[in-house]
Design an enzyme around this catalytic site. Structure first.
Site, PDB file in Angstrom:
ATOM      1  N   CYS A  86       0.721  -1.039   0.076  1.00 16.46           N
ATOM      2  CA  CYS A  86      -0.242   0.246   0.229  1.00 16.46           C
ATOM      3  C   CYS A  86       1.027   1.489  -0.159  1.00 16.46           C
ATOM      4  O   CYS A  86       2.265   1.292   0.319  1.00 16.46           O
ATOM      5  CB  CYS A  86      -0.744   0.202   1.049  1.00 16.46           C
ATOM      6  SG  CYS A  86      -1.593   1.264   1.804  1.00 16.46           S
ATOM      7  N   HIS A 127      -9.043  -4.545  -1.915  1.00 17.95           N
ATOM      8  CA  HIS A 127      -8.443  -3.510  -1.119  1.00 17.95           C
ATOM      9  C   HIS A 127      -8.594  -2.056  -0.944  1.00 17.95           C
ATOM     10  O   HIS A 127      -8.680  -1.421   0.890  1.00 17.95           O
ATOM     11  CB  HIS A 127      -7.196  -4.068  -1.720  1.00 17.95           C
ATOM     12  CG  HIS A 127      -5.822  -2.762  -1.082  1.00 17.95           C
ATOM     13  ND1 HIS A 127      -4.641  -3.512  -0.010  1.00 17.95           N
ATOM     14  CD2 HIS A 127      -5.665  -1.694  -0.220  1.00 17.95           C
ATOM     15  CE1 HIS A 127      -3.915  -2.773   0.753  1.00 17.95           C
ATOM     16  NE2 HIS A 127      -4.268  -1.003   0.352  1.00 17.95           N
ATOM     17  N   GLU A 128      -8.853  -1.561  -2.145  1.00 18.58           N
ATOM     18  CA  GLU A 128      -9.734  -0.088  -1.690  1.00 18.58           C
ATOM     19  C   GLU A 128     -10.411  -0.275  -1.058  1.00 18.58           C
ATOM     20  O   GLU A 128     -10.969   1.181  -0.132  1.00 18.58           O
ATOM     21  CB  GLU A 128      -9.489   0.574  -2.710  1.00 18.58           C
ATOM     22  CG  GLU A 128      -8.227   0.251  -3.450  1.00 18.58           C
ATOM     23  CD  GLU A 128      -6.827   0.868  -2.967  1.00 18.58           C
ATOM     24  OE1 GLU A 128      -7.118   1.751  -2.348  1.00 18.58           O
ATOM     25  OE2 GLU A 128      -5.769   0.388  -3.771  1.00 18.58           O
ATOM     26  N   HIS A 131     -10.103   0.328   2.511  1.00 17.97           N
ATOM     27  CA  HIS A 131      -9.613   1.334   2.897  1.00 17.97           C
ATOM     28  C   HIS A 131     -10.541   2.182   2.817  1.00 17.97           C
ATOM     29  O   HIS A 131     -10.869   3.192   4.610  1.00 17.97           O
ATOM     30  CB  HIS A 131      -8.574   2.314   1.942  1.00 17.97           C
ATOM     31  CG  HIS A 131      -7.407   1.829   1.958  1.00 17.97           C
ATOM     32  ND1 HIS A 131      -6.528   2.679   3.229  1.00 17.97           N
ATOM     33  CD2 HIS A 131      -6.598   0.853   1.086  1.00 17.97           C
ATOM     34  CE1 HIS A 131      -5.472   1.719   2.857  1.00 17.97           C
ATOM     35  NE2 HIS A 131      -5.596   1.148   1.964  1.00 17.97           N
TER      36      HIS A 131
END
Length: 137
Positions: A86, A127-128, A131
């Site tokens: 990241c 993954h995003e 976040h």
């Protein structure tokens, strides 16, 4: 506008709020920042550039795209172990990802869309979206 990458884990740990058409500039900045980091980045979430809105930018193959208010509505029954890096955090970390995810989101005109992302693109999306929930991988 290309923005600096946020590395403050307290800020990154916050859950994102709903984006509206007033947040289009954040979406464009997110896309500009993603493109500027193309050599070592395949996706960004808005909190990585200092915005608290639910916006992600990803590469789907060679095409960069912005998703506003994405929500995973379905996923594959199978998953796999991955190791991800990241821009906001040093090093790589293990995680578990689904083979595909189905996502409802709004496009740059805030029209509702639905898309099934597969393979590596599905991993990027997951993954995003972590976040956006304040989950750091």
């Amino acid at each position: 506008m290309i923005r600096p990458i946020v590395k403050d884990i307290l800020f990154l740990g916050r859950k994102a709020g709903r984006a509206s058409s007033k947040d289009r500039a954040d979406g464009q900045d997110l896309l500009d920042t993603l493109v500027s980091h193309r050599e070592n980045c395949v996706g960004l979430a808005a909190n990585m550039i200092g915005s608290t809105k639910a916006i992600i930018a990803i590469y789907d193959g060679e095409k960069a795209m912005v998703l506003y208010n994405p929500v995973i509505t379905n996923h594959s029954p199978t998953s796999y172990d991955a190791e991800e890096g990241c821009l906001s955090l040093a090093g790589r970390r293990p995680c578990r990802r689904y083979d595909w995810v189905e996502v409802k989101y709004e496009d740059e005109s805030f029209h509702k869309k639905k898309h099934r992302f597969k393979g590596f693109t599905a991993e990027i999306v997951q993954h995003e979206m972590d976040h956006l929930e304040g989950i750091l991988i």
